[in-house]
Motif scaffolding. Structure first.
Motif, PDB file in Angstrom:
ATOM      1  N   ARG A 118       1.123  -1.108  -0.015  1.00 24.28           N
ATOM      2  CA  ARG A 118      -0.130   0.655  -0.166  1.00 24.28           C
ATOM      3  C   ARG A 118       0.153   1.139   0.158  1.00 24.28           C
ATOM      4  O   ARG A 118       2.092   1.151   0.417  1.00 24.28           O
ATOM      5  CB  ARG A 118      -0.696   0.508   1.162  1.00 24.28           C
ATOM      6  N   ALA A 119       0.607   1.978  -0.904  1.00 19.66           N
ATOM      7  CA  ALA A 119       1.406   3.636  -1.072  1.00 19.66           C
ATOM      8  C   ALA A 119       1.110   4.822  -1.064  1.00 19.66           C
ATOM      9  O   ALA A 119       0.212   4.636  -1.605  1.00 19.66           O
ATOM     10  CB  ALA A 119       2.272   3.738  -2.163  1.00 19.66           C
ATOM     11  N   PRO A 120       0.710   5.457  -0.005  1.00 16.99           N
ATOM     12  CA  PRO A 120       0.456   6.725  -0.146  1.00 16.99           C
ATOM     13  C   PRO A 120       0.701   7.766  -0.572  1.00 16.99           C
ATOM     14  O   PRO A 120       2.214   7.783  -0.918  1.00 16.99           O
ATOM     15  CB  PRO A 120       0.283   7.565   2.303  1.00 16.99           C
ATOM     16  N   ARG A 121       0.198   8.736  -1.194  1.00 19.41           N
ATOM     17  CA  ARG A 121       0.788   9.583  -2.574  1.00 19.41           C
ATOM     18  C   ARG A 121       1.978  10.387  -1.443  1.00 19.41           C
ATOM     19  O   ARG A 121       1.648  10.533   0.453  1.00 19.41           O
ATOM     20  CB  ARG A 121       0.663  10.684  -2.956  1.00 19.41           C
ATOM     21  N   LEU A 122       3.427  11.249  -2.027  1.00 16.82           N
ATOM     22  CA  LEU A 122       3.749  11.773  -0.843  1.00 16.82           C
ATOM     23  C   LEU A 122       4.483  13.083  -1.678  1.00 16.82           C
ATOM     24  O   LEU A 122       4.275  13.182  -2.606  1.00 16.82           O
ATOM     25  CB  LEU A 122       5.193  10.796  -0.744  1.00 16.82           C
ATOM     26  N   LEU A 123       4.433  13.652  -0.466  1.00 14.71           N
ATOM     27  CA  LEU A 123       4.885  14.912  -1.189  1.00 14.71           C
ATOM     28  C   LEU A 123       6.777  15.513  -0.035  1.00 14.71           C
ATOM     29  O   LEU A 123       6.694  14.621   0.751  1.00 14.71           O
ATOM     30  CB  LEU A 123       4.119  16.367  -0.431  1.00 14.71           C
ATOM     31  N   VAL A 124       7.540  15.808  -1.037  1.00 15.70           N
ATOM     32  CA  VAL A 124       8.943  16.324  -0.250  1.00 15.70           C
ATOM     33  C   VAL A 124       9.008  17.071   0.800  1.00 15.70           C
ATOM     34  O   VAL A 124       8.497  18.968  -0.377  1.00 15.70           O
ATOM     35  CB  VAL A 124      10.304  16.268  -1.456  1.00 15.70           C
ATOM     36  N   GLN A 125       9.491  17.845   1.549  1.00  9.91           N
ATOM     37  CA  GLN A 125       9.038  18.789   2.064  1.00  9.91           C
ATOM     38  C   GLN A 125      10.348  19.231   2.209  1.00  9.91           C
ATOM     39  O   GLN A 125      11.779  19.399   2.490  1.00  9.91           O
ATOM     40  CB  GLN A 125       8.509  18.391   4.503  1.00  9.91           C
ATOM     41  N   GLU A 157       4.777  12.792  -5.608  1.00 14.86           N
ATOM     42  CA  GLU A 157       3.678  14.313  -6.727  1.00 14.86           C
ATOM     43  C   GLU A 157       3.951  15.578  -5.955  1.00 14.86           C
ATOM     44  O   GLU A 157       2.993  16.148  -6.731  1.00 14.86           O
ATOM     45  CB  GLU A 157       2.035  13.398  -5.804  1.00 14.86           C
ATOM     46  N   GLY A 158       4.662  15.774  -5.165  1.00 14.11           N
ATOM     47  CA  GLY A 158       5.051  17.388  -4.905  1.00 14.11           C
ATOM     48  C   GLY A 158       5.193  17.890  -3.919  1.00 14.11           C
ATOM     49  O   GLY A 158       6.073  16.882  -3.540  1.00 14.11           O
ATOM     50  N   LEU A 159       5.004  18.868  -3.128  1.00  5.80           N
ATOM     51  CA  LEU A 159       6.736  19.537  -2.159  1.00  5.80           C
ATOM     52  C   LEU A 159       5.730  20.707  -1.473  1.00  5.80           C
ATOM     53  O   LEU A 159       4.398  20.427  -1.122  1.00  5.80           O
ATOM     54  CB  LEU A 159       7.543  20.465  -2.806  1.00  5.80           C
TER      55      LEU A 159
END
Ligand SMILES: *Cc1c(COP(=O)(O)O)cnc(C)c1O
Length: 218
Positions: A118-125, A157-159
């Protein structure tokens, strides 16, 4: 209390739409992440009942306690720092993790995603203000870090950023947008209670609003 929260909710929705339209973006271009951390349930329930579906939490345990029973009704985003030893719970529970901020965590998340299927979508901080007390990769290392995450097949998918408390946040938001654009990332989580309209003018696709919506935290 419920009428106070509901009028704040309506007002924030209107302000988000107006801020988007003001810079030529569609009224529905920006998602509201309602930050429910440390809020009593009687402040959250009216907003949930009014149709809000996306909520932000900054601690894994607190989120489990607050949302486990209603998990299927909502989209949940982890917006606070994630310790490696909580990564499994976070991968199992959240739809989005916005605080991917270091190489070790990238490796641990890749392993847990593999293990759980299972993979949550991820944002890089990104620590746009280079603040020592704040999490996030520094801007100069962002491109390399994003490449490393992609190499691990992480669904980035984003920041996300949290600008310094003092000073104009706009240069930080613009920097985040620039890093996202040159890396082909579509999502920008930026802007909180005091500055979400500025963030929307700079391209935010989601804003994280807590106190302006639910009232000041306990
Ligand atoms: C608490 C928090 C927010 C919400 O802050 P408000 O100023 O209450 O809107 C947004 N983002 C992060 C990462 C937070 O920890």
């Amino acid at each position: 209390m419920s009428s106070e929260v509901l009028s704040a909710y309506a007002s924030i929705q209107r302000r988000i739409q107006a801020a988007a339209l003001a810079v030529g973006r569609p009224a529905d271009a920006v998602a509201l992440v309602a930050v429910s951390k440390l809020q009593p349930w009687d402040h959250i329930a009216p907003v949930l009942d009014a149709g809000q579906r996306v909520f932000g939490e900054n601690r894994v345990q607190e989120a489990l306690g607050r949302w486990s029973e209603r998990r299927s009704e909502v989209e949940l985003r982890l917006i606070g720092p994630l310790q490696s030893n909580k990564a499994r719970d976070a991968v199992a529970f959240f739809d989005v993790i916005e605080s991917l901020d270091r190489e070790k965590l990238a490796h641990v998340l890749a392993d847990e995603i593999q293990a759980l299927g299972r993979a949550p979508r991820l944002l890089v901080q990104v620590n746009t203000g280079l603040e020592p007390q704040k999490a996030g990769v520094v801007p100069g290392e962002a491109d390399g870090f994003i490449a490393l995450c992609r190499g691990l097949d992480l669904p980035v998918e984003g920041l996300m950023c949290i600008p310094p408390a003092e000073g104009d946040p706009a240069p930080h938001f613009r920097l985040l947008a620039k890093i996202a654009a040159r890396n082909g990332l579509a999502r920008l989580s930026m802007g909180m209670s005091d500055d979400f309209e500025i963030a929307i003018a700079c391209g935010a696709t989601s804003v994280r609003v807590g106190s302006a919506l639910f009232g000041s935290r306990a």
